[in-house]
Design an enzyme around this catalytic site. Structure first.
Site, PDB file in Angstrom:
ATOM      1  N   SER A   1      48.278  19.093  41.274  1.00  0.00           N
ATOM      2  CA  SER A   1      47.713  17.901  41.147  1.00  0.00           C
ATOM      3  C   SER A   1      48.668  17.657  40.103  1.00  0.00           C
ATOM      4  CB  SER A   1      46.663  16.803  41.448  1.00  0.00           C
ATOM      5  OG  SER A   1      45.917  17.557  40.615  1.00  0.00           O
TER       6      SER A   1
ATOM      7  N   ASP B   1      43.882  26.266  42.571  1.00  0.00           N
ATOM      8  CA  ASP B   1      44.896  26.242  43.909  1.00  0.00           C
ATOM      9  C   ASP B   1      46.130  27.222  43.875  1.00  0.00           C
ATOM     10  OD1 ASP B   1      44.839  23.909  45.376  1.00  0.00           O
ATOM     11  OD2 ASP B   1      45.524  22.346  44.043  1.00  0.00           O
TER      12      ASP B   1
ATOM     13  N   LYS C   1      41.645  27.811  46.595  1.00  0.00           N
ATOM     14  CA  LYS C   1      42.410  26.966  47.414  1.00  0.00           C
ATOM     15  C   LYS C   1      43.253  27.326  47.612  1.00  0.00           C
ATOM     16  CE  LYS C   1      42.147  22.651  46.463  1.00  0.00           C
ATOM     17  NZ  LYS C   1      43.930  21.886  46.878  1.00  0.00           N
TER      18      LYS C   1
ATOM     19  N   GLU D   1      46.502  26.215  50.680  1.00  0.00           N
ATOM     20  CA  GLU D   1      46.680  24.531  52.095  1.00  0.00           C
ATOM     21  C   GLU D   1      47.588  25.292  52.786  1.00  0.00           C
ATOM     22  OE1 GLU D   1      49.315  22.290  50.294  1.00  0.00           O
ATOM     23  OE2 GLU D   1      48.046  21.069  48.746  1.00  0.00           O
TER      24      GLU D   1
ATOM     25  N   GLU E   1      42.906  16.052  53.789  1.00  0.00           N
ATOM     26  CA  GLU E   1      43.387  14.889  53.057  1.00  0.00           C
ATOM     27  C   GLU E   1      44.133  13.888  53.760  1.00  0.00           C
ATOM     28  OE1 GLU E   1      45.392  16.645  49.849  1.00  0.00           O
ATOM     29  OE2 GLU E   1      46.619  14.352  49.206  1.00  0.00           O
TER      30      GLU E   1
HETATM   31  O1  KIV Z   1      45.701  19.165  43.535  1.00  0.00           O
HETATM   32  C1  KIV Z   1      44.613  18.808  44.339  1.00  0.00           C
HETATM   33  O2  KIV Z   1      44.467  17.796  42.846  1.00  0.00           O
HETATM   34  C2  KIV Z   1      44.070  18.871  45.383  1.00  0.00           C
HETATM   35  C3  KIV Z   1      43.181  17.567  45.704  1.00  0.00           C
HETATM   36  C4  KIV Z   1      43.869  16.492  45.702  1.00  0.00           C
HETATM   37  C5  KIV Z   1      42.271  17.906  47.059  1.00  0.00           C
HETATM   38  O3  KIV Z   1      44.903  19.561  46.155  1.00  0.00           O
END
Ligand code: KIV
Length: 265
Positions: free
Chosen positions: A35, A73, A101, A103, A170
């Protein structure tokens, strides 16, 4: 925590000062989320974020947060194969993350297992997947139909069995988020998915009011830093133009490399 019902709380962090401030808050983990593409880099969505962006910001967060678990991420396009997933996860760990993380559900399983096999903790992410926002034509609630709910539950079970550390849910239809949370051992971390998840995560800028141009309805702002930025900058401009408030005291200058004393003076 899941067993005792203690809720997990997490926020995103993208830079040194906020990471250092948040490191003293009792958060369960910090997320260097992609994000950052939207709230820090000004992209319209997260699809333009690259590994070099994630590494740059993960390093900054790791310099600031030395106590809190850091999750970073894997950005769009960074795991076309399990090998690439492991390679890029290892780079994020080297940059200071404790976990990565990713997706996606079943379609990412081989990558999740490969990353876990390399000894790197993984956090899953199901429901609305921001990296697919263009294919999906927007941010929509997931799991409303029986079929969609069953698919989400199946994906959550795959990730649970693969040994992920947590699963971000989400924009999942709240009754479905609740059902998933009750059906797996892994803690679920909700964002816009109701209160029955095992924890909650939000984008920091939504909580502190630093991105006033767009704020999701589920994110309750608890401060209005955007107004404070404008107010203090306007005050500085006015003081400079009037010549009324230029400080001349140089005794507080800090030698290079020693860092400024935090919140003093
Ligand atoms: O990128 C991010 O901030 C996220 C959150 C919205 C969980 O994946």
């Amino acid at each position: 925590m899941k067993a005792t019902g203690r809720k997990l709380a997490s926020l995103t962090a993208y830079d040194y000062p906020t990471a250092k401030l948040l490191d003293d808050v009792d958060l369960d983990f910090l997320l260097v989320g992609d994000s950052l593409g939207m709230v820090v880099l000004g992209y319209p969505d997260t699809t333009g974020v690259r590994m070099e962006d994630m590494l740059h910001h993960t390093r900054a967060v790791a310099r600031g947060a030395t106590k809190t678990w850091i999750v970073a991420d894997l950005p769009a396009g960074s795991h076309p194969s399990p090998e690439a997933a492991v390679e890029n996860s290892a780079l994020l760990i080297e940059a200071g993350a404790d976990a990565v993380k990713i997706e996606g559900g079943k379609e990412c399983l081989r990558s999740v297992l490969a990353i876990r096999g390399a000894g790197i903790p993984v956090v899953g992410h199901l429901g609305m997947l921001p990296q697919r926002v263009r294919e999906e034509g927007g941010y929509h609630i997931k799991g409303r139909s029986e079929e969609a709910a069953a698919n989400l539950l199946a994906d959550a079970k795959f990730l649970d069995e693969a040994g992920v550390s947590a699963i971000v849910l989400e924009l999942v239809h709240p009754p479905v988020a609740e059902r998933i949370s009750q059906s797996i051992r892994t803690p679920t971390i909700g964002i816009g998915s109701g209160s029955a998840c095992d924890g909650q995560i939000l984008v920091l800028h939504d909580v502190i009011g630093l991105f006033p141009w767009f704020r999701p309805r589920f994110a309750q702002p608890r401060a209005d830093l955007a107004s404070e930025v404008i107010r203090s900058a306007e005050e500085f401009v006015a003081a400079t133009r009037s010549g009324s408030a230029v400080a001349t005291d140089q005794t507080e200058l800090v030698p290079p490399g020693q860092g400024a004393p935090l919140l003093e003076g």
